[in-house]
Write an enzyme that holds these catalytic residues in place. Sequence first.
Site, PDB file in Angstrom:
ATOM      1  N   HIS A   1       4.839  -5.435  -0.832  1.00 15.35           N
ATOM      2  CA  HIS A   1       5.000  -4.070  -0.344  1.00 15.35           C
ATOM      3  C   HIS A   1       6.364  -3.519  -0.734  1.00 15.35           C
ATOM      4  O   HIS A   1       7.350  -4.265  -0.853  1.00 15.35           O
ATOM      5  CB  HIS A   1       4.873  -4.036   1.186  1.00 15.35           C
ATOM      6  CG  HIS A   1       3.503  -4.374   1.653  1.00 15.35           C
ATOM      7  ND1 HIS A   1       2.471  -3.470   1.643  1.00 15.35           N
ATOM      8  CD2 HIS A   1       2.981  -5.528   2.124  1.00 15.35           C
ATOM      9  CE1 HIS A   1       1.377  -4.047   2.101  1.00 15.35           C
ATOM     10  NE2 HIS A   1       1.657  -5.303   2.405  1.00 15.35           N
TER      11      HIS A   1
ATOM     12  N   ALA B   1       5.579 -29.792  -3.812  1.00 22.02           N
ATOM     13  CA  ALA B   1       5.059 -29.322  -2.533  1.00 22.02           C
ATOM     14  C   ALA B   1       6.074 -28.459  -1.804  1.00 22.02           C
ATOM     15  O   ALA B   1       7.285 -28.657  -1.909  1.00 22.02           O
ATOM     16  CB  ALA B   1       4.669 -30.520  -1.663  1.00 22.02           C
TER      17      ALA B   1
END
Length: 181
Positions: free
Chosen positions: A109, A155
């Site tokens: 956004h 990870a």
Amino acid sequence: MSQLRQHLKYGFGQKWRAFRQKRRLSHLGSHVWIDKNVELMRYPINIRIEDEVVLKEGARICACNDRAKISIGARTTIGYHNFIFASAGIEIGSDCLIAPFVYLVDSDHGIQRDQLINKQPNQTAPIKIGNGAWIASNVTILKGVEIGEGAVIAANSVVNQTVPAFEIWGGSPAKKIGERE
């Protein structure tokens, strides 16, 4: 053949789920394993899946608008509870391993102070993951990122920049931590 594929039994359930999805997608290759609770959302006609792809339970793949394109290359595995959301485009190469709980999103956004965030247009840039890449568990890949061929993302990483081929990156934000030998 990989350990995963040795143990998959392409039975009636997978055939039925593939049959149901085939007419909704732009392309669905042969022997695509679609597990239970996989959702191909909003504009499935903009999703292309090549041969022998594995989509594990809970995966959500969403072409968010009528211009967004998603393609997944042959023999790629999309792990449990992955979220792949494209507003521009997401391209995943062949023979990739994408572990559980990975989030790919090619937009965010606007954050201008003088306007509510939910009133601002999305900013988008495509994501591309090269052939043979491994994306480990709980990784987030953000807009405009390219992951090179054979690259490894450790990870719990957040990737916000391009990763060259055969490099190993990790952290938040992700940085180079090694190279494949």
